[in-house]
Design an enzyme around this catalytic site. Structure first.
Site, short mmCIF file in Angstrom:
data_model
loop_
_atom_site.label_atom_id
_atom_site.label_comp_id
_atom_site.label_asym_id
_atom_site.label_seq_id
_atom_site.Cartn_x
_atom_site.Cartn_y
_atom_site.Cartn_z
N GLU A 108 17.13 17.59 8.88
CA GLU A 108 17.06 17.00 10.29
C GLU A 108 15.76 16.23 10.17
OE1 GLU A 108 18.37 20.64 12.10
OE2 GLU A 108 19.89 19.40 13.40
N GLU A 122 23.23 25.98 8.72
CA GLU A 122 23.17 26.78 9.82
C GLU A 122 24.35 27.41 9.93
OE1 GLU A 122 22.08 23.56 9.47
OE2 GLU A 122 20.38 23.05 10.56
N1 T1G Z 1 12.76 30.71 8.00
C1 T1G Z 1 12.12 31.94 7.55
N2 T1G Z 1 12.08 32.35 6.26
C2 T1G Z 1 12.64 31.89 5.32
C3 T1G Z 1 13.59 30.80 5.38
C4 T1G Z 1 13.63 30.12 6.90
N3 T1G Z 1 14.47 29.09 7.03
N4 T1G Z 1 14.14 30.44 4.40
C5 T1G Z 1 13.91 31.39 3.53
N5 T1G Z 1 12.80 32.19 4.00
C6 T1G Z 1 12.13 33.23 3.23
C7 T1G Z 1 12.83 34.33 3.02
O1 T1G Z 1 13.13 35.34 4.02
C8 T1G Z 1 12.22 35.04 1.64
O2 T1G Z 1 11.16 35.62 2.36
C9 T1G Z 1 11.43 33.72 1.01
O3 T1G Z 1 11.58 32.59 1.96
C10 T1G Z 1 12.12 33.25 -0.17
O4 T1G Z 1 13.69 32.91 0.42
C11 T1G Z 1 16.93 23.62 13.64
C12 T1G Z 1 18.22 25.79 13.60
C13 T1G Z 1 15.57 28.06 1.00
C14 T1G Z 1 17.57 28.26 -0.59
O5 T1G Z 1 19.38 28.38 6.45
O6 T1G Z 1 18.77 29.12 2.02
O7 T1G Z 1 16.90 25.02 10.41
O8 T1G Z 1 11.84 38.02 1.30
O9 T1G Z 1 14.56 34.77 -1.30
O10 T1G Z 1 16.45 32.39 -3.27
O11 T1G Z 1 18.85 22.86 13.13
O12 T1G Z 1 15.73 30.94 1.37
O13 T1G Z 1 10.08 36.43 0.42
O14 T1G Z 1 9.36 37.67 2.38
O15 T1G Z 1 16.07 33.18 -0.09
O16 T1G Z 1 14.85 31.04 -3.64
C15 T1G Z 1 18.39 26.66 8.26
C16 T1G Z 1 17.79 29.41 4.49
C17 T1G Z 1 17.75 27.47 9.21
C18 T1G Z 1 17.81 27.99 4.75
C19 T1G Z 1 15.44 29.50 -1.15
N6 T1G Z 1 17.70 26.67 7.01
N7 T1G Z 1 16.86 29.82 3.25
O17 T1G Z 1 16.25 30.72 -1.78
O18 T1G Z 1 14.47 32.43 -1.93
S1 T1G Z 1 18.12 27.41 11.15
C20 T1G Z 1 18.46 27.80 6.23
C21 T1G Z 1 17.50 29.81 2.23
C22 T1G Z 1 17.78 25.65 11.23
C23 T1G Z 1 18.02 23.83 12.85
C24 T1G Z 1 18.48 24.94 12.56
C25 T1G Z 1 16.63 30.01 0.89
C26 T1G Z 1 16.24 29.03 0.04
P1 T1G Z 1 10.43 37.02 1.55
P2 T1G Z 1 14.85 33.50 -0.68
P3 T1G Z 1 15.70 31.73 -2.73
#
Ligand code: T1G
Length: 693
Positions: free
Chosen positions: A107, A127
């Site tokens: 976004e 999301e």
């Molecule tokens: N927020 C906070 N922490 C996050 C995070 C996030 N969005 N994504 C990953 N982490 C942390 C995760 O908890 C882990 O922490 C570390 O990063 C590595 O993640 C406004 C409302 C990016 C593909 O849904 O899909 O945006 O355990 O083990 O396998 O409209 O993380 O090491 O302490 O998963 O290499 C939308 C979610 C949010 C993406 C990487 N975004 N993340 O995968 O590593 S809502 C998502 C992922 C939003 C807007 C809306 C995956 C990854 P720790 P990992 P990975």
């Protein structure tokens, strides 16, 4: 110059580069949003700057809003304001994307004039997996770039797209070289400094004249997959707004639909589950710096359904597998099944012929047990008989390399008793796969009383390497998932003698969100394989009589249901009469049950078993138990799993109902209810060494 702790602004040759550096995934935390806000204000104010590049350090472009901030009081620059600032920039902006531009990250890129990406980059709005929708303009801007249909797929399904597909869709404007993203982004921007600019919000070419029939067609196409989930419908409504309303009104509609989801229990459950799944890898008493046991070659003993599926997991990630059987025909059948599975993937376009050949080339079938002396990890997957497994492990003790990991795929036998058949119990670990082993995400790693921590860490790591979610369990009967779901089956079989018939019970479980009801599952697995013994069968239960009648389920054309030649199920009058006869013998008065009563009867005992598993230290934490049930049994993720769901129901209510049902509530359940503490946040004390009744 350093803007703040996570943002740096450099200007060279008229181009400003704003670099975000906020491990682990540059999520849009308060600091990152402040860095963007202040960085862009500085770049816009700098008269020497003609264009701006937004780029990230570390492993990825912005991977979304910071989910860990969701349930905290908001601080820092509001995301909408930051995006409005970027979109209103008087100087062209390019987002330079590597890794995964997801959610709020994409976004943010959509308010830039241009997006360039490395070949390996992925872009998505996932999301929906958090029970949400893109709440920073994604539902309004993405359709204006790629059209409503592609936007629906990306947002309601939530699957990211690869850079080259994004280029084809017009979501990115150029693909850069993999290792010169910044230089290529600067060069690209320099060609655009005098180009006319059109904000995505002002574009209508991709949404004009959209046929409204698209939306109901999309709903119908995905009705089964979306059942029970609230977010997909709100996403569809938001896209409908995008193609029917002016942009600002569409944004208002998006906000309404977003906050409706954000406040829902389903989204709280799915946000909880996002972290729960990642917590499973954290084993408190395993030092983070344990030297990893390298696994380069794998051996599988047993080429049956489980052995073949297990072997495929390793072949799929390029690891050579030696699969061993006792008899040539069994070995040939096993290899043929693997080949057939892969051919099916090729036929469905999920695998190339080359990949098929690569995988098969890595498979070495053998009748010679000795060859297992060359591999680093051996997984035994033979018939569930303790003496047979002990005999195999005794032989392995003589054949396997000194540092080999000896794993058993047993689903409920005592791993310590198997380990005792060797002189190296510290090398023995349980690796319990769920059928089909090459599909189900759950892997239960079962830690024996003497299993070496390095072996535990290696089993957890190899589980992740083959794409599983590895959950650690101690030794007990059924470990975590099977032990938890056994009470549901027992309750279901008791309940059909009190009124509800199997198909009614199954319907209620389907409505709750399970992919299949307990009776349909029994018919699928086979009534005869869940512990029925013809030699000792004494017509003492409905399931025994069904087995004695040869009604073993789907494979025999009938069990609790009758099946036609296409295996379509229909309620069985034979089973119904059998149930009525048994019920009459018990003297229990039959009555109608509400759906809520059926849910309570079947699922409260499951929650109780989960509390016991935590009391005993079999699982490390409650969220591990939830992850095991979601990935092992398809417990609907929009409930968060049994223990998160239990907190929503109320622990005191569950404990009281259990007592009325004649079950003893676990002391932990009672204690947490009295303390007003949530079950899903519970962490076991020192995990027990082993728990065998
Ligand atoms: N927020 C906070 N922490 C996050 C995070 C996030 N969005 N994504 C990953 N982490 C942390 C995760 O908890 C882990 O922490 C570390 O990063 C590595 O993640 C406004 C409302 C990016 C593909 O849904 O899909 O945006 O355990 O083990 O396998 O409209 O993380 O090491 O302490 O998963 O290499 C939308 C979610 C949010 C993406 C990487 N975004 N993340 O995968 O590593 S809502 C998502 C992922 C939003 C807007 C809306 C995956 C990854 P720790 P990992 P990975």
């Amino acid at each position: 110059m350093q803007i703040n702790s996570v943002a740096e602004l450099d200007v060279a040759d008229g181009i400003a580069t704003l670099t975000l550096d906020s491990a682990p995934v540059n999520a849009l935390s308060a600091a990152v949003r402040d860095g963007l806000d202040q960085g862009f204000r500085a770049a816009i104010a700098d008269e020497t700057v003609q264009g701006i590049v937004l780029i990230c350090a570390g492993r990825t472009f912005i991977a979304g809003a910071d989910i860990s901030e969701f349930d905290k009081a908001p601080t820092g620059a509001p995301l909408h304001d930051v995006l409005a600032l970027i979109e209103g920039s008087p100087k062209p902006v390019v987002a330079a994307i590597h890794g995964t531009a997801l959610g709020g990250g994409l976004e943010t890129a959509l308010v830039c004039d241009y997006r360039v990406a490395t070949p390996s980059a992925k872009l998505g709005l996932p999301e929906v997996a958090l029970g949400l929708l893109p709440g920073a303009g994604g539902t309004q801007r993405l359709p204006r770039v790629v059209g409503a249909e592609a936007a629906l797929e990306m947002m309601a399904i939530g699957k990211p797209v690869r850079a080259k597909d994004a280029l084809a869709m017009g979501l990115v404007d150029a693909i850069t070289s993999e290792d010169a993203l910044h230089a290529d982004a600067v060069a690209f921007l320099k060609t655009k400094l005098d180009a006319p600019r059109t904000r995505i919000r002002d574009r209508t070419d991709k949404i004009a004249g959209q046929d409204p029939a698209l939306f109901d067609a999309f709903r119908a196409k995905h009705a089964r997959a979306f059942k029970g989930f609230r977010a997909p419908e709100n996403i569809i409504k938001a896209v409908e707004a995008a193609v029917t309303l002016p942009f600002d009104q569409g944004m208002k509609r998006e906000a309404e639909l977003f906050w409706e989801l954000f406040r829902s229990r389903e989204s709280a459950a799915q946000r909880y589950f996002f972290f729960a799944e990642r917590q499973t890898a954290k084993v408190p008493d395993l030092a983070a710096d344990l030297p990893e046991i390298p696994v380069k070659r794998v051996g599988v003993i047993g080429a049956g359904t489980m052995g073949g599926g297990i072997a495929m997991n390793f072949l799929n990630v390029g690891l050579p597998v030696t699969i061993v059987e006792q008899a040539q025909d069994a070995l040939d059948r096993g290899v043929a099944t693997i080949r057939r599975n892969y051919q099916g993937s090729v036929d469905k376009g999920r695998m190339s012929a080359e990949q098929f050949e690569q995988r098969m080339a890595l498979l070495t079938p053998s009748l010679d047990f000795e060859v297992l002396g060359e591999v680093d990890l051996i997984i035994e997957a033979v018939f569930e008989k303790l003496s047979l497994k002990q005999e195999i492990f005794a032989r392995l003790d003589k054949v396997a390399k000194a540092d080999a990991i000896l794993a058993t795929n047993t689903s409920f036998l005592d791993v310590d008793a198997i380990a005792a058949a060797t002189g190296r119990p510290e090398s023995v670990v349980g690796m319990h796969f769920f059928s089909p082993a090459n599909v189900m995400k759950l892997l239960e790693v079962v830690r024996g009383a003497e299993t070496d921590p390095q072996v535990v860490a290696a089993a957890m790591a190899i589980g992740r390497r083959i794409g599983k979610v590895a959950v650690l369990s101690r030794v007990c009967d059924g470990f975590i998932a099977n032990r938890m779901m056994a009470p549901r089956m027992a309750a279901a079989q008791a309940l059909i003698l009190e009124g509800p018939l199997p198909w009614e019970v199954d319907r209620v479980m389907l409505d709750y969100g399970f992919p299949m009801g307990p009776f349909a599952m029994l018919d699928l697995v086979g009534l005869d394989v869940i512990g029925w013994d013809a030699a000792t069968s004494s017509s003492s239960s409905v399931v025994e009589v069904l087995c004695e009648m040869g009604r073993w389920g789907q494979k025999k054309g009938g069990g609790y249901y009758d099946y036609d030649d296409k295996r379509r199920a229909a309620p069985s009058p034979i089973a119904e009469q059998l149930i009525r006869d048994f019920a009459a013998k018990t003297g229990v008065t039959q009555r109608a049950f509400s759906d809520e009563e059926i849910v309570a009867r079947l699922l409260y005992p499951v929650v109780n078993e989960g509390a016991r598993i935590l009391e005993e230290g079999v699982a490390i934490r409650a969220s591990d138990v939830d992850v095991a049930l979601v990935y092992g049994y398809g417990w609907p993720v929009f409930t968060g799993g049994p223990l998160f769901w239990a907190d929503g129901v109320g622990l005191a209510k569950i404990a009281d109902a259990l007592e009325e049902m004649g079950h003893a509530p676990s002391p932990l359940l009672r204690a947490l209810a009295e303390q007003g503490k949530p079950l899903h946040q519970y962490r076991s004390a020192a995990p027990a060494a082993r728990v065998i009744e």
